[in-house]
Design an enzyme around this catalytic site. Sequence first.
Site, PDB file in Angstrom:
ATOM      1  N   PHE A  22       0.866  -1.185   0.000  1.00  0.00           N
ATOM      2  CA  PHE A  22       0.000   0.000   0.000  1.00  0.00           C
ATOM      3  C   PHE A  22       0.907   1.240   0.000  1.00  0.00           C
ATOM      4  O   PHE A  22       1.873   1.301   0.758  1.00  0.00           O
ATOM      5  CB  PHE A  22      -0.872  -0.006   1.267  1.00  0.00           C
ATOM      6  CG  PHE A  22      -2.134   0.825   1.162  1.00  0.00           C
ATOM      7  CD1 PHE A  22      -2.061   2.210   1.145  1.00  0.00           C
ATOM      8  CD2 PHE A  22      -3.378   0.212   1.079  1.00  0.00           C
ATOM      9  CE1 PHE A  22      -3.215   2.978   1.061  1.00  0.00           C
ATOM     10  CE2 PHE A  22      -4.525   0.972   1.007  1.00  0.00           C
ATOM     11  CZ  PHE A  22      -4.449   2.355   0.993  1.00  0.00           C
ATOM     12  N   ALA A  56       0.305  -1.949   5.729  1.00  0.00           N
ATOM     13  CA  ALA A  56       1.060  -1.843   6.983  1.00  0.00           C
ATOM     14  C   ALA A  56       0.448  -2.699   8.090  1.00  0.00           C
ATOM     15  O   ALA A  56       1.159  -3.242   8.937  1.00  0.00           O
ATOM     16  CB  ALA A  56       1.110  -0.382   7.428  1.00  0.00           C
ATOM     17  N   PHE A  57      -0.899  -2.841   8.030  1.00  0.00           N
ATOM     18  CA  PHE A  57      -1.575  -3.609   9.089  1.00  0.00           C
ATOM     19  C   PHE A  57      -1.088  -5.059   9.144  1.00  0.00           C
ATOM     20  O   PHE A  57      -1.104  -5.701  10.187  1.00  0.00           O
ATOM     21  CB  PHE A  57      -3.097  -3.563   8.875  1.00  0.00           C
ATOM     22  CG  PHE A  57      -3.887  -4.019  10.064  1.00  0.00           C
ATOM     23  CD1 PHE A  57      -4.335  -5.327  10.131  1.00  0.00           C
ATOM     24  CD2 PHE A  57      -4.146  -3.157  11.114  1.00  0.00           C
ATOM     25  CE1 PHE A  57      -5.057  -5.763  11.230  1.00  0.00           C
ATOM     26  CE2 PHE A  57      -4.870  -3.583  12.226  1.00  0.00           C
ATOM     27  CZ  PHE A  57      -5.321  -4.887  12.287  1.00  0.00           C
ATOM     28  N   GLU A  58      -0.629  -5.570   7.989  1.00  0.00           N
ATOM     29  CA  GLU A  58      -0.150  -6.972   7.925  1.00  0.00           C
ATOM     30  C   GLU A  58       1.328  -7.118   8.260  1.00  0.00           C
ATOM     31  O   GLU A  58       1.838  -8.238   8.368  1.00  0.00           O
ATOM     32  CB  GLU A  58      -0.391  -7.511   6.505  1.00  0.00           C
ATOM     33  CG  GLU A  58      -1.818  -7.914   6.225  1.00  0.00           C
ATOM     34  CD  GLU A  58      -2.711  -6.704   6.022  1.00  0.00           C
ATOM     35  OE1 GLU A  58      -2.254  -5.720   5.417  1.00  0.00           O
ATOM     36  OE2 GLU A  58      -3.862  -6.731   6.486  1.00  0.00           O
ATOM     37  N   VAL A  81       1.824   4.815   6.179  1.00  0.00           N
ATOM     38  CA  VAL A  81       0.426   5.061   6.520  1.00  0.00           C
ATOM     39  C   VAL A  81       0.207   6.566   6.436  1.00  0.00           C
ATOM     40  O   VAL A  81       0.863   7.337   7.144  1.00  0.00           O
ATOM     41  CB  VAL A  81       0.088   4.548   7.937  1.00  0.00           C
ATOM     42  CG1 VAL A  81      -1.408   4.685   8.194  1.00  0.00           C
ATOM     43  CG2 VAL A  81       0.515   3.090   8.090  1.00  0.00           C
ATOM     44  N   ILE A  82      -0.693   6.966   5.514  1.00  0.00           N
ATOM     45  CA  ILE A  82      -0.878   8.391   5.244  1.00  0.00           C
ATOM     46  C   ILE A  82      -2.302   8.782   5.609  1.00  0.00           C
ATOM     47  O   ILE A  82      -3.249   8.235   5.053  1.00  0.00           O
ATOM     48  CB  ILE A  82      -0.578   8.691   3.757  1.00  0.00           C
ATOM     49  CG1 ILE A  82       0.883   8.294   3.442  1.00  0.00           C
ATOM     50  CG2 ILE A  82      -0.819  10.164   3.452  1.00  0.00           C
ATOM     51  CD1 ILE A  82       1.232   8.312   1.967  1.00  0.00           C
ATOM     52  N   HIS A  88      -9.256   5.203   8.933  1.00  0.00           N
ATOM     53  CA  HIS A  88      -8.956   4.613  10.250  1.00  0.00           C
ATOM     54  C   HIS A  88      -7.467   4.738  10.554  1.00  0.00           C
ATOM     55  O   HIS A  88      -6.828   3.828  11.045  1.00  0.00           O
ATOM     56  CB  HIS A  88      -9.417   3.155  10.296  1.00  0.00           C
ATOM     57  CG  HIS A  88      -8.972   2.328   9.122  1.00  0.00           C
ATOM     58  ND1 HIS A  88      -9.173   2.685   7.809  1.00  0.00           N
ATOM     59  CD2 HIS A  88      -8.318   1.160   9.061  1.00  0.00           C
ATOM     60  CE1 HIS A  88      -8.692   1.773   7.010  1.00  0.00           C
ATOM     61  NE2 HIS A  88      -8.151   0.837   7.740  1.00  0.00           N
ATOM     62  N   PHE A 113      11.278  -0.339  13.291  1.00  0.00           N
ATOM     63  CA  PHE A 113      10.058   0.344  12.840  1.00  0.00           C
ATOM     64  C   PHE A 113      10.430   1.463  11.869  1.00  0.00           C
ATOM     65  O   PHE A 113      10.779   2.571  12.283  1.00  0.00           O
ATOM     66  CB  PHE A 113       9.319   0.913  14.066  1.00  0.00           C
ATOM     67  CG  PHE A 113       7.969   1.502  13.756  1.00  0.00           C
ATOM     68  CD1 PHE A 113       7.770   2.875  13.753  1.00  0.00           C
ATOM     69  CD2 PHE A 113       6.897   0.677  13.454  1.00  0.00           C
ATOM     70  CE1 PHE A 113       6.526   3.426  13.476  1.00  0.00           C
ATOM     71  CE2 PHE A 113       5.643   1.216  13.178  1.00  0.00           C
ATOM     72  CZ  PHE A 113       5.457   2.596  13.183  1.00  0.00           C
ATOM     73  N   ARG A 127      10.269  12.026   3.589  1.00  0.00           N
ATOM     74  CA  ARG A 127      10.947  11.033   4.443  1.00  0.00           C
ATOM     75  C   ARG A 127      11.312   9.761   3.682  1.00  0.00           C
ATOM     76  O   ARG A 127      11.755   8.785   4.269  1.00  0.00           O
ATOM     77  CB  ARG A 127      10.047  10.704   5.645  1.00  0.00           C
ATOM     78  CG  ARG A 127       9.902  11.861   6.626  1.00  0.00           C
ATOM     79  CD  ARG A 127       8.622  11.765   7.456  1.00  0.00           C
ATOM     80  NE  ARG A 127       8.509  12.916   8.379  1.00  0.00           N
ATOM     81  CZ  ARG A 127       8.142  14.123   8.002  1.00  0.00           C
ATOM     82  NH1 ARG A 127       7.870  14.378   6.716  1.00  0.00           N
ATOM     83  NH2 ARG A 127       8.070  15.124   8.855  1.00  0.00           N
TER      84      ARG A 127
HETATM   85  O1  LIG Z   1      -0.031   0.611   4.565  1.00  0.00           O
HETATM   86  C1  LIG Z   1      -1.121   1.201   4.535  1.00  0.00           C
HETATM   87  N1  LIG Z   1      -2.266   0.497   4.600  1.00  0.00           N
HETATM   88  C2  LIG Z   1      -3.465   1.112   4.548  1.00  0.00           C
HETATM   89  N2  LIG Z   1      -4.593   0.362   4.619  1.00  0.00           N
HETATM   90  C3  LIG Z   1      -4.562  -1.092   4.403  1.00  0.00           C
HETATM   91  C4  LIG Z   1      -4.242  -1.846   5.701  1.00  0.00           C
HETATM   92  O2  LIG Z   1      -2.862  -1.719   6.012  1.00  0.00           O
HETATM   93  C5  LIG Z   1      -4.552  -3.325   5.494  1.00  0.00           C
HETATM   94  O3  LIG Z   1      -3.759  -3.830   4.448  1.00  0.00           O
HETATM   95  C6  LIG Z   1      -6.032  -3.526   5.162  1.00  0.00           C
HETATM   96  O4  LIG Z   1      -6.821  -2.907   6.162  1.00  0.00           O
HETATM   97  C7  LIG Z   1      -6.379  -5.022   5.082  1.00  0.00           C
HETATM   98  O5  LIG Z   1      -6.099  -5.626   6.320  1.00  0.00           O
HETATM   99  C8  LIG Z   1      -3.541   2.518   4.441  1.00  0.00           C
HETATM  100  N3  LIG Z   1      -4.762   3.204   4.360  1.00  0.00           N
HETATM  101  O6  LIG Z   1      -5.848   2.662   4.748  1.00  0.00           O
HETATM  102  O7  LIG Z   1      -4.792   4.351   3.812  1.00  0.00           O
HETATM  103  C9  LIG Z   1      -2.304   3.257   4.405  1.00  0.00           C
HETATM  104  O8  LIG Z   1      -2.260   4.509   4.322  1.00  0.00           O
HETATM  105  N4  LIG Z   1      -1.148   2.557   4.455  1.00  0.00           N
END
Ligand SMILES: O=c1[nH]c(NC[C@H](O)[C@H](O)[C@H](O)CO)c([N+](=O)[O-])c(=O)[nH]1
Length: 154
Positions: A22, A56-58, A81-82, A88, A113, A127
């Site tokens: 992402f 990033a969540f993964e 993550v922007i 969210h 990190f 950055r």
């Molecule tokens: O790495 C990111 N994931 C984002 N969302 C996806 C998240 O990391 C998961 O992949 C998704 O929720 C599925 O689990 C972002 N936004 O929502 O904008 C983001 O800015 N950066």
Amino acid sequence: ANILEGKLIAEGMRVAIVASRFNEFITNKLLSGALDVLHRHGVADGDVDVAWVPGAFEIPMIAKKLAETKRYDAVICVGAVIRGSTSHYDYVCSEVSKGVAQAGLATGVPVIFSVLTTENIEQAIERAGTKAGNKGADGAMAAIEMANLLQQIH
Ligand SMILES: O=c1[nH]c(NC[C@H](O)[C@H](O)[C@H](O)CO)c([N+](=O)[O-])c(=O)[nH]1
């Protein structure tokens, strides 16, 4: 006093990098910044594994799995993550930072990190290799230092 501090010596280090797709325009720059620092400090290309995750969540899950293998001296996490595009944002940022920290504490392997958390794309670009440096490169430096420090402690 005996001072323990990591030297920036990376020959023979094995490193894993977890990169989130992402905002790949940004995360690719963080990845190349990290790879450049590792290689220029003597890490062999074959000693670096790069794992791609959707977002990033993964990152924390894969970072922990890689650290648990004990095959790596450090794991570097790069992502972006922007807020501008994240409804969210706060939740994703806090979960990712907590998850990355937990992965390191749970395994005893340095999990670095290097995930950008910015208000907008401009700040992320700053950055990721422009006027505010490259957070991926900074993370690689931290990884080398932590791995070397741990060698002194073990
Ligand atoms: O790495 C990111 N994931 C984002 N969302 C996806 C998240 O990391 C998961 O992949 C998704 O929720 C599925 O689990 C972002 N936004 O929502 O904008 C983001 O800015 N950066």
